[in-house]
Write a protein that holds these residues in place. Structure first.
Motif, PDB file in Angstrom:
ATOM      1  N   ILE A 278      70.815  -1.575  83.652  1.00  0.00           N
ATOM      2  CA  ILE A 278      70.514  -2.474  84.774  1.00  0.00           C
ATOM      3  C   ILE A 278      69.846  -3.747  84.276  1.00  0.00           C
ATOM      4  O   ILE A 278      70.150  -4.857  84.732  1.00  0.00           O
ATOM      5  CB  ILE A 278      69.608  -1.760  85.799  1.00  0.00           C
ATOM      6  CG1 ILE A 278      70.368  -0.633  86.496  1.00  0.00           C
ATOM      7  CG2 ILE A 278      69.095  -2.760  86.851  1.00  0.00           C
ATOM      8  CD1 ILE A 278      69.494   0.257  87.358  1.00  0.00           C
ATOM      9  N   LEU A 279      68.933  -3.591  83.316  1.00  0.00           N
ATOM     10  CA  LEU A 279      68.168  -4.738  82.799  1.00  0.00           C
ATOM     11  C   LEU A 279      68.914  -5.491  81.703  1.00  0.00           C
ATOM     12  O   LEU A 279      68.417  -6.482  81.182  1.00  0.00           O
ATOM     13  CB  LEU A 279      66.815  -4.240  82.257  1.00  0.00           C
ATOM     14  CG  LEU A 279      65.836  -3.726  83.316  1.00  0.00           C
ATOM     15  CD1 LEU A 279      64.669  -2.998  82.663  1.00  0.00           C
ATOM     16  CD2 LEU A 279      65.340  -4.870  84.195  1.00  0.00           C
ATOM     17  N   ASN A 280      70.111  -4.975  81.350  1.00  0.00           N
ATOM     18  CA  ASN A 280      70.921  -5.600  80.302  1.00  0.00           C
ATOM     19  C   ASN A 280      70.131  -5.700  78.988  1.00  0.00           C
ATOM     20  O   ASN A 280      70.140  -6.731  78.290  1.00  0.00           O
ATOM     21  CB  ASN A 280      71.401  -6.997  80.723  1.00  0.00           C
ATOM     22  CG  ASN A 280      72.536  -7.492  79.859  1.00  0.00           C
ATOM     23  OD1 ASN A 280      73.302  -6.695  79.283  1.00  0.00           O
ATOM     24  ND2 ASN A 280      72.665  -8.809  79.735  1.00  0.00           N
ATOM     25  N   GLU A 281      69.439  -4.602  78.657  1.00  0.00           N
ATOM     26  CA  GLU A 281      68.665  -4.537  77.438  1.00  0.00           C
ATOM     27  C   GLU A 281      69.324  -3.576  76.449  1.00  0.00           C
ATOM     28  O   GLU A 281      70.208  -2.784  76.822  1.00  0.00           O
ATOM     29  CB  GLU A 281      67.234  -4.082  77.742  1.00  0.00           C
ATOM     30  CG  GLU A 281      66.449  -5.084  78.584  1.00  0.00           C
ATOM     31  CD  GLU A 281      65.035  -4.617  78.896  1.00  0.00           C
ATOM     32  OE1 GLU A 281      64.736  -3.432  78.602  1.00  0.00           O
ATOM     33  OE2 GLU A 281      64.253  -5.413  79.435  1.00  0.00           O
ATOM     34  N   GLU A 282      68.870  -3.615  75.202  1.00  0.00           N
ATOM     35  CA  GLU A 282      69.402  -2.728  74.190  1.00  0.00           C
ATOM     36  C   GLU A 282      69.148  -1.272  74.573  1.00  0.00           C
ATOM     37  O   GLU A 282      68.036  -0.904  74.973  1.00  0.00           O
ATOM     38  CB  GLU A 282      68.758  -3.019  72.834  1.00  0.00           C
ATOM     39  CG  GLU A 282      69.332  -2.196  71.685  1.00  0.00           C
ATOM     40  CD  GLU A 282      68.707  -2.533  70.355  1.00  0.00           C
ATOM     41  OE1 GLU A 282      68.941  -1.803  69.384  1.00  0.00           O
ATOM     42  OE2 GLU A 282      67.957  -3.543  70.295  1.00  0.00           O
ATOM     43  N   VAL A 283      70.195  -0.445  74.494  1.00  0.00           N
ATOM     44  CA  VAL A 283      70.071   0.957  74.872  1.00  0.00           C
ATOM     45  C   VAL A 283      69.192   1.701  73.877  1.00  0.00           C
ATOM     46  O   VAL A 283      69.410   1.614  72.664  1.00  0.00           O
ATOM     47  CB  VAL A 283      71.475   1.622  74.958  1.00  0.00           C
ATOM     48  CG1 VAL A 283      71.350   3.122  75.185  1.00  0.00           C
ATOM     49  CG2 VAL A 283      72.303   0.968  76.050  1.00  0.00           C
ATOM     50  N   ARG A 284      68.210   2.391  74.406  1.00  0.00           N
ATOM     51  CA  ARG A 284      67.311   3.137  73.526  1.00  0.00           C
ATOM     52  C   ARG A 284      67.944   4.450  73.096  1.00  0.00           C
ATOM     53  O   ARG A 284      68.638   5.087  73.858  1.00  0.00           O
ATOM     54  CB  ARG A 284      65.997   3.420  74.274  1.00  0.00           C
ATOM     55  CG  ARG A 284      65.106   2.182  74.384  1.00  0.00           C
ATOM     56  CD  ARG A 284      64.005   2.388  75.387  1.00  0.00           C
ATOM     57  NE  ARG A 284      64.509   2.247  76.777  1.00  0.00           N
ATOM     58  CZ  ARG A 284      63.810   2.523  77.861  1.00  0.00           C
ATOM     59  NH1 ARG A 284      62.573   2.934  77.735  1.00  0.00           N
ATOM     60  NH2 ARG A 284      64.315   2.360  79.064  1.00  0.00           N
TER      61      ARG A 284
END
Length: 284
Positions: A278-284
């Motif tokens: 959703i936040l368009n961040e790197e997947v942890r």
């Protein structure tokens, strides 16, 4: 061989000295499977025999979702009042006192902030043990304040629902929480902060009618009961036989009210995955 035989007759043991098997050593699932309680806890309170998800409370969900079970509880001492002087089989004030002593909880929801997979998250989790997880003024206020904290600190918000519905002892005060929490979630959306809604067994009544179905992503544990009125009430009202599996998470998913069903073992990974996407961040 006398060591296992009673050699004297007439020996009696006082009732208070008799040894009973401690409760909670074993758990029997609805399908009849017997599971060791310690093994059940190690398996995140999911029966390894039949994958039945046992009802758990906020303490267990916080343990599963927060890194190292480390968190700060918000509004921990907030408690309900009895503005209506409500009495049914007992005074509401007495009922509150009894359930607080029994459950060691202040009300039917706890809110906490901490890290999950290294990133901050606010989690509001309901406890069914507190008057059936019913939603009163304190529940609505703690959820609202949890959302305010998310907005102020720009932290994702997770709501874990487990409720029988509105708390009748607070009448209109309880019903007002539906509009209140919905309005707060609208503010959360305006701030572009993600909201994940997790429906657990059971998610019914006003909870379902308000915040439980308003998530950016709505998920559930397998087999959870999710609906507004209970199956018996629906059947009595409509006069019709209900389809198989009616109001189970799987039925609700099939009819479009859920996005995913996520087993408890995968909750932490999947919730954080959804947030990263959703936040368009790197997947942890």
């Amino acid at each position: 061989m006398a060591w296992f035989k009673r050699t004297e007759k007439g020996i009696t043991t006082a009732t208070e000295d008799k040894k009973d098997v401690p409760k909670g050593l074993w758990y029997k699932s609805p399908t009849g499977k017997i599971v060791d309680a310690d093994e059940l806890e190690r398996n995140l309170w999911v029966s390894p025999e039949d994958d039945f998800h046992v009802r758990i409370g906020s303490a267990e969900y916080f343990q599963i979702l927060f890194d190292n079970n480390e968190f700060k509880e918000l509004d921990a001492k907030m408690t309900s009042k009895d503005p209506l002087g409500f009495v049914d089989t007992k005074k509401y004030s007495d009922r509150l006192k009894e359930v607080m002593e029994k459950t060691k909880l202040k009300d039917a929801v706890r809110t906490a902030v901490g890290k999950s997979k290294g990133k901050d998250i606010v989690i509001c989790c309901m406890d069914f043990a507190f008057i059936g997880g019913s939603m009163g003024a304190v529940v609505g206020e703690k959820i609202a304040r949890g959302i305010d904290y998310s907005i102020k600190h720009k932290i994702p918000f997770l709501m874990i629902s487990k409720s029988g519905g509105a708390r009748m002892m607070e009448a209109a005060y309880s019903l007002m929480q539906l509009a209140k929490t919905s309005a707060k979630l609208a503010q959360l959306a305006e701030a572009k902060i993600p909201y994940i809604s997790l429906c657990t067994d059971p998610t019914t009544g006003g909870t379902t009618a308000s915040y439980a179905m308003l998530g950016d992503v709505n998920i559930s544990e397998p087999g959870a009961l999710i609906g507004f009125a209970g199956p018996r009430v629906v059947k009595d009202t409509t006069g019709k036989d209900l389809p198989e599996g009616f109001q189970t998470a799987e039925f609700v998913l099939e009819h479009g009210f859920l996005d995913f069903i996520t087993p408890r073992k995968e909750l932490k990974d999947k919730i954080n995955l959804y947030l990263d996407l959703i936040l368009n961040e790197e997947v942890r």
